[in-house]
Write a protein that holds these residues in place. Structure first.
Motif, PDB file in Angstrom:
ATOM      1  N   HIS A   1     -29.179 -25.696  55.506  1.00 18.83           N
ATOM      2  CA  HIS A   1     -29.284 -26.038  53.869  1.00 18.83           C
ATOM      3  C   HIS A   1     -28.392 -26.851  53.786  1.00 18.83           C
ATOM      4  O   HIS A   1     -27.238 -26.599  53.468  1.00 18.83           O
ATOM      5  N   ALA A   2     -28.524 -28.404  53.438  1.00 16.78           N
ATOM      6  CA  ALA A   2     -27.101 -29.642  53.218  1.00 16.78           C
ATOM      7  C   ALA A   2     -27.767 -29.916  52.204  1.00 16.78           C
ATOM      8  O   ALA A   2     -28.437 -30.744  52.812  1.00 16.78           O
ATOM      9  N   GLY A   3     -27.039 -29.833  51.110  1.00 11.57           N
ATOM     10  CA  GLY A   3     -27.576 -31.132  50.089  1.00 11.57           C
ATOM     11  C   GLY A   3     -28.454 -30.334  48.614  1.00 11.57           C
ATOM     12  O   GLY A   3     -28.264 -29.811  48.524  1.00 11.57           O
ATOM     13  N   LYS A   4     -29.417 -31.306  48.303  1.00 15.04           N
ATOM     14  CA  LYS A   4     -30.406 -31.498  47.896  1.00 15.04           C
ATOM     15  C   LYS A   4     -31.396 -29.853  47.480  1.00 15.04           C
ATOM     16  O   LYS A   4     -32.074 -30.286  48.882  1.00 15.04           O
ATOM     17  N   TRP A   5     -31.688 -29.473  47.010  1.00 16.05           N
ATOM     18  CA  TRP A   5     -32.762 -28.152  47.254  1.00 16.05           C
ATOM     19  C   TRP A   5     -33.965 -28.102  46.449  1.00 16.05           C
ATOM     20  O   TRP A   5     -35.091 -28.395  46.268  1.00 16.05           O
TER      21      TRP A   5
ATOM     22  N   ILE B   1     -31.283 -27.674  60.222  1.00 18.81           N
ATOM     23  CA  ILE B   1     -30.750 -28.410  59.627  1.00 18.81           C
ATOM     24  C   ILE B   1     -31.675 -28.880  59.183  1.00 18.81           C
ATOM     25  O   ILE B   1     -31.816 -29.258  59.308  1.00 18.81           O
ATOM     26  N   ASN B   2     -31.425 -28.779  57.341  1.00 15.52           N
ATOM     27  CA  ASN B   2     -32.312 -29.676  56.293  1.00 15.52           C
ATOM     28  C   ASN B   2     -31.344 -30.538  55.426  1.00 15.52           C
ATOM     29  O   ASN B   2     -31.189 -29.791  54.448  1.00 15.52           O
ATOM     30  N   TYR B   3     -30.852 -31.372  56.134  1.00 19.72           N
ATOM     31  CA  TYR B   3     -29.961 -32.477  55.398  1.00 19.72           C
ATOM     32  C   TYR B   3     -30.782 -32.962  54.553  1.00 19.72           C
ATOM     33  O   TYR B   3     -31.914 -34.215  55.247  1.00 19.72           O
ATOM     34  N   ALA B   4     -30.352 -32.619  53.655  1.00 21.05           N
ATOM     35  CA  ALA B   4     -31.287 -33.333  52.167  1.00 21.05           C
ATOM     36  C   ALA B   4     -30.348 -33.937  51.274  1.00 21.05           C
ATOM     37  O   ALA B   4     -29.900 -33.072  50.199  1.00 21.05           O
ATOM     38  N   PRO B   5     -29.211 -34.939  51.498  1.00 24.06           N
ATOM     39  CA  PRO B   5     -28.151 -35.771  50.602  1.00 24.06           C
ATOM     40  C   PRO B   5     -28.715 -35.612  49.071  1.00 24.06           C
ATOM     41  O   PRO B   5     -29.633 -36.385  49.183  1.00 24.06           O
ATOM     42  N   TYR B   6     -28.072 -35.924  47.910  1.00 24.38           N
ATOM     43  CA  TYR B   6     -28.457 -35.829  46.548  1.00 24.38           C
ATOM     44  C   TYR B   6     -28.742 -37.819  46.717  1.00 24.38           C
ATOM     45  O   TYR B   6     -29.134 -37.996  46.144  1.00 24.38           O
ATOM     46  N   ALA B   7     -27.858 -38.536  47.838  1.00 26.37           N
ATOM     47  CA  ALA B   7     -28.378 -39.258  47.871  1.00 26.37           C
ATOM     48  C   ALA B   7     -29.170 -39.994  48.441  1.00 26.37           C
ATOM     49  O   ALA B   7     -29.583 -39.478  49.621  1.00 26.37           O
ATOM     50  N   ILE B   8     -29.716 -40.992  47.822  1.00 29.63           N
ATOM     51  CA  ILE B   8     -29.466 -42.129  47.204  1.00 29.63           C
ATOM     52  C   ILE B   8     -29.957 -42.510  45.652  1.00 29.63           C
ATOM     53  O   ILE B   8     -30.332 -43.134  45.570  1.00 29.63           O
ATOM     54  N   HIS B   9     -30.325 -40.631  45.249  1.00 37.76           N
ATOM     55  CA  HIS B   9     -30.627 -40.300  43.581  1.00 37.76           C
ATOM     56  C   HIS B   9     -29.317 -41.201  43.120  1.00 37.76           C
ATOM     57  O   HIS B   9     -28.454 -40.610  43.025  1.00 37.76           O
ATOM     58  N   THR B  10     -30.312 -41.275  41.803  1.00 31.46           N
ATOM     59  CA  THR B  10     -28.937 -41.505  40.521  1.00 31.46           C
ATOM     60  C   THR B  10     -27.736 -40.321  39.746  1.00 31.46           C
ATOM     61  O   THR B  10     -28.960 -39.361  40.217  1.00 31.46           O
ATOM     62  N   PRO B  11     -27.227 -40.174  39.521  1.00 35.75           N
ATOM     63  CA  PRO B  11     -26.406 -41.755  39.097  1.00 35.75           C
ATOM     64  C   PRO B  11     -25.989 -42.989  39.760  1.00 35.75           C
ATOM     65  O   PRO B  11     -25.181 -42.350  41.116  1.00 35.75           O
ATOM     66  N   ILE B  12     -26.526 -44.130  40.096  1.00 32.29           N
ATOM     67  CA  ILE B  12     -25.606 -44.899  41.040  1.00 32.29           C
ATOM     68  C   ILE B  12     -24.294 -45.014  40.538  1.00 32.29           C
ATOM     69  O   ILE B  12     -23.853 -45.048  39.345  1.00 32.29           O
ATOM     70  N   MET B  13     -23.575 -44.055  41.508  1.00 33.37           N
ATOM     71  CA  MET B  13     -21.866 -44.180  41.329  1.00 33.37           C
ATOM     72  C   MET B  13     -21.956 -44.750  42.760  1.00 33.37           C
ATOM     73  O   MET B  13     -21.688 -44.226  43.832  1.00 33.37           O
ATOM     74  N   PRO B  14     -21.347 -46.492  42.657  1.00 34.51           N
ATOM     75  CA  PRO B  14     -20.956 -46.766  44.338  1.00 34.51           C
ATOM     76  C   PRO B  14     -20.061 -46.293  45.165  1.00 34.51           C
ATOM     77  O   PRO B  14     -18.767 -45.532  44.295  1.00 34.51           O
ATOM     78  N   VAL B  15     -19.316 -46.584  46.012  1.00 28.69           N
ATOM     79  CA  VAL B  15     -18.483 -46.756  47.021  1.00 28.69           C
ATOM     80  C   VAL B  15     -18.068 -47.723  46.920  1.00 28.69           C
ATOM     81  O   VAL B  15     -18.450 -48.804  47.691  1.00 28.69           O
ATOM     82  N   ASP B  16     -16.622 -48.117  46.240  1.00 24.16           N
ATOM     83  CA  ASP B  16     -16.170 -48.916  45.794  1.00 24.16           C
ATOM     84  C   ASP B  16     -15.629 -49.747  46.328  1.00 24.16           C
ATOM     85  O   ASP B  16     -16.050 -51.555  47.096  1.00 24.16           O
ATOM     86  N   SER B  17     -15.220 -49.456  47.627  1.00 24.75           N
ATOM     87  CA  SER B  17     -15.085 -49.944  49.321  1.00 24.75           C
ATOM     88  C   SER B  17     -15.934 -51.258  49.820  1.00 24.75           C
ATOM     89  O   SER B  17     -15.635 -52.327  50.498  1.00 24.75           O
TER      90      SER B  17
END
Length: 464
Positions: free
Chosen positions: A137-141, A205-221
């Motif tokens: 499991h990878a990310g949000k459960w 693999i259960n790939y469940a990234p927290y993205a793109i859930h809030t908080p909205i925290m940008p990748v500045d580049s």
């Protein structure tokens, strides 16, 4: 003859090896993105977000234009995917509590919510693990404190939390071993790639990234790339777009790793989202509303399957499916017999392999709780105070019926002509309304669905 015989033996040995490899159980990769809406990707038509890696992956298999989550918010949708069962069977309806919004605006006492998935459920990773798979499991459960207690061998950052407090270290409520990357989405995929490099047996693999859930925290580049683009159909948040863009890059890394290890052709990949996009940050026009609503914008998802050996590339299906169908479809392709499991979805292999073009069955959603609106001044819900009031939904063919427990309200839509659910046809087509309501009532009885009927003594009529 002496020279020919060894050559023949070598060829026969190689053929046997090839046959053995072809018969090898496929690896399984489920990509379950958090809060990604139906049109938040290029392959579904977005002209604002750029997702070339996801678009490429979609082109390698079959895209479902009528793909659904089985619930309109995080925890119940994930519980449905893992169990293969409708919400009444596991009782996870929302993120606790079920009394969302002001009590004076809630006419009924909602069904009590279950926060932790009961151990009695034999879920997908457990079944695969018992049949020789190494499971990660990878990310949000979001279904318990520890996914390792539910059939996973490896846990990368998963717990009971539904979102990270920060995508930048320290992540506070997400526990994950340090690596080269710092941004949480990047770190989770880094650890997932490490797992893929070391695993030897067939893997899930259960790939469940927290993205793109809030908080909205940008990748500045990445932000400037989108800040200079014109908004499109309610999509124009450059900070959110940077998170989508970065997630796409990471999914490209997963695809590249499968190819690098020679595993791509023997990996069944499923891509979907747990619920609709967060209305106000992103919109899914012409779909109505967003996350938390049972209008199309809250439950219709980007959805595709890739399996190089069985599924033709660049194919598309309009068959309505849900994430409940993932479990039985995986069992089919892994050759695991379903002898004990009570699964509510369907094996989609006949659709995926082009042997059938239709799948006649109703789809159901049940939400006997309340979920308050984000912004009463900007929403497309039934009323301004709630994204969803207690109710149920059924779709059969192109017809979709909403039923609300507070007032026995009925909304009937013909999605073939009104995908935006603007024209309520319940009074115009009473026979169709009665037919679908009958299906709902039969389904409530069959699943022992909880129906809220107790009046809330704190309710005040017509109070905003």
């Amino acid at each position: 003859m002496k020279q020919i015989l060894p050559v023949i033996l070598v060829l026969l040995f190689c053929a046997a090896c090839t046959d053995k490899q072809d018969a090898k159980a496929p690896n399984i990769l489920i990509i379950n993105v958090d809060d990604m809406g139906w049109k938040d990707v290029g392959f579904m038509g977005s002209q604002y977000y750029e997702t070339p890696n996801i678009d490429y992956l979609a082109s390698q298999g079959m895209v479902f234009t009528n793909g659904y989550a089985s619930a309109s918010n995080c925890a119940p949708s994930r519980a449905c995917l893992m169990t293969g069962q409708w919400t009444p069977r596991h009782g996870i309806y929302t993120v606790s509590p079920s009394t969302r919004g002001k009590s004076k605006n809630r006419k009924l006492i909602p069904t009590k919510n279950t926060r932790t998935l009961a151990a009695k459920h034999k879920i997908l990773p457990k079944v695969l693990n018992e049949n020789g798979y190494t499971t990660c499991h990878a990310g949000k459960w979001h279904l318990s404190d520890n996914p390792l207690e539910y059939g996973f061998d490896v846990n990368i950052g998963g717990g009971h939390n539904g979102l990270p407090k920060s995508y930048y270290p320290p992540y506070k409520n997400v526990t994950v071993e340090k690596g080269n990357a710092e941004y949480l989405t990047d770190l989770i995929v880094e650890k997932t790639l490490n797992f893929m490099d070391t695993v030897q047996k067939p893997f899930y693999i259960n790939y469940a990234p927290y993205a793109i859930h809030t908080p909205i925290m940008p990748v500045d580049s990445i932000v400037p790339k989108y800040a200079n683009k014109s908004p499109w159909n309610g999509q124009g948040n450059a900070e959110y777009a940077s998170m989508v863009d970065n997630l796409d890059r990471n999914i490209g890394l997963l695809t590249d790793k499968l190819k690098e290890r020679g595993l791509f052709s023997n990996t069944l990949i499923v891509f979907t989202s747990d619920n609709g996009g967060l209305y106000g940050i992103t919109k899914q026009k012409p779909l109505r509303a967003g996350k938390g609503s049972y209008y199309e914008g809250g439950i219709r998802e980007p959805f595709f399957f890739v399996y190089d050996k069985e599924i033709e590339s660049n194919t598309k299906s309009d068959v309505p499916i849900t994430n409940l169908d993932i479990f039985p479809t995986i069992l089919n392709y892994t050759g695991i017999e379903n002898t004990e499991l009570e699964l509510d979805g369907n094996n989609l292999s006949s659709i995926l392999e082009g042997n059938e073009e239709t799948l006649e069955r109703p789809l159901f959603w049940h939400f006997p709780v309340y979920l308050q609106a984000y912004n009463p001044a900007d929403n497309e819900n039934r009323d301004a105070l709630f994204r969803t009031r207690p109710g149920s939904v059924v779709r059969k063919g192109d017809w979709k019926l909403h039923y609300y427990f507070e007032d026995e309200g009925l909304e009937l839509y013909d999605l073939s002509d009104d995908i935006g659910e603007r024209n309520n046809l319940a009074e115009k087509y009473p026979e169709k309304t009665d037919e679908l309501l009958g299906l709902l009532k039969e389904w409530w009885e069959r699943t022992n669905a909880s129906i809220p009927t107790t009046l809330n003594p704190e309710f005040i009529e017509n109070i905003q």
